[in-house]
Design a protein around this motif. Sequence first.
Motif: not given
Length: 548
Positions: A120, A146, A148, A153
């Motif tokens: 992420n 990802n 975010e 998250l």
Amino acid sequence: MGTDENADCPVIEESRKPEIIKEGRAEILVHEKNVFYNPVQEFNRDLSIAVLSVFAKQKPHTKKKTLKPKETEITLDDTIEETSPANENGITVLEALSATGLRSIRYAKEVPGIKQIIANDISMKAVESIKRNIHHNGVQDIVTANHEDATMLMYRHRNKRFNAVDIDPYGCPSIFLDAAVQSVSDGGLLLITATDMAVLAGNSPETCYVKYGAVSLKSKACHEIALRILLQHIVSHAGRYGRYVHPLLSISADFYIRVFVKVYSSQSKCKENTSKLGMLYQCVGCETMTTQPLGQQKSNGGFKLPAAPSVDRLCPHCHHKHHIGGPIWLGPLHDQAFISQLLCSLNELDLNTSKRIEGVLNVIHEELDVPLYYTTDRLMSIVRCHVPSMMVFRSAILNAGFSVSYSHANRNSLKTDAPSQVIWDIVRAWEKENPAKRDKFEANSPGLAILTSPSTTTVFFDIHPLANPLSRQKHLSRFQENPTPNWGPGTRSTTMIDSGEVLSKKRKNQNKKQKKQSLDKSAEVETDDKGRMSEGVEAGEPPVKQAR
């Protein structure tokens, strides 16, 4: 995110050939200078791979839950596609701040027993880089990129938790800890890094309190104090949710600290933290440190409040006042059984920094489970005396009937269970054999007060057979190496790549003063050329024009 490969991996123009950086079994493509990569932290990543490999082997394989009718299994996240994992019984890992994705890709390729990794990052450019690197390394079945905010998250995974959460930020990790302790499974692993060492080492105590909830103190043992401040901060976050922390490995290396802790759930165990946290008193004169636990555990399992303070108003050694810091973690920094498993597993891993990891872990394996340490150079500088060799000072402690070890954080460290009175008795005995110039001491000098105090310990400097530890006998790479080019945390969101010209710090600083003086003279000449006042021209006269 879709499953189409072209959608997940942005098209790369052939005219822009990326630079390829190799580390371990992974390769990352560098197209721009706005994605963070620090080559100095290869030791950090290698050590994390070793720890995660042992952890993945220890994790018990649970049977898959049989779903009732009309019951659906919760996926890792509604917005994150769960790929077909290569290892159904493996662990799930979140790298919350992934940058290039290098760490996640290395985990996927070098750590056996991983089911899925979420790489992420809050930066869209970084996520695009992660996607390219995932496809370049062929780990799409394990690693998912990802985009975010990391805290959001982790908060959304408080029910479906990760087995391991890795947080390696630029600076302080505090803003991520509340979410991290909730998003890791029971018995799961937290891997936390902090790089703001100036704050943790006592340069700004008030800032340390704002960030970590503890006041730091300047000391030669500042690196271990930093570790204990970070651990108490993690413990305080976990305790709010009925969770407690078990440290596996806490390490100070290069410009950062890194802790590996398991997180469990138990209200009764959380209460035991009262006896594992405490305040720290430091004498402003001789710098002797004394700890004060917040509570004491009774033999029947209950708790009682300790008598406070644990020090008198004035230091018994030099008669100076005290500063107070903390709270800090007073419990063990490491799990020695886990360290043994870690050392045994190194032969199974192909790591570039394995020699350094082996040396550091051996020193940690020899460390005594006592808070903080002394350093020989600082002890002797206080009394202005010649510094003895480490073997001589260690032998004196052992001959007095106490234990001693190094700390991995300092090559001149003395970690011992001997009282401070014994340490200063040894210093006084050494000064008698190597007299200091007492006439140069000031009247209220802490060194003079120590040297004129009576001794109560019989001191022998004969070399003790246990004074030379095995890690030293094996000539292992035990302590931090000299800084290399690009050493340090670098700058935020900048790819750090070694330049063609590699200069040592010593060479860069050669003729530093002469260069500055030359620049100052050039500035003065430039001022004259602008017509302010030329040399040899009196005030008020126009400057003489020179022939061309």
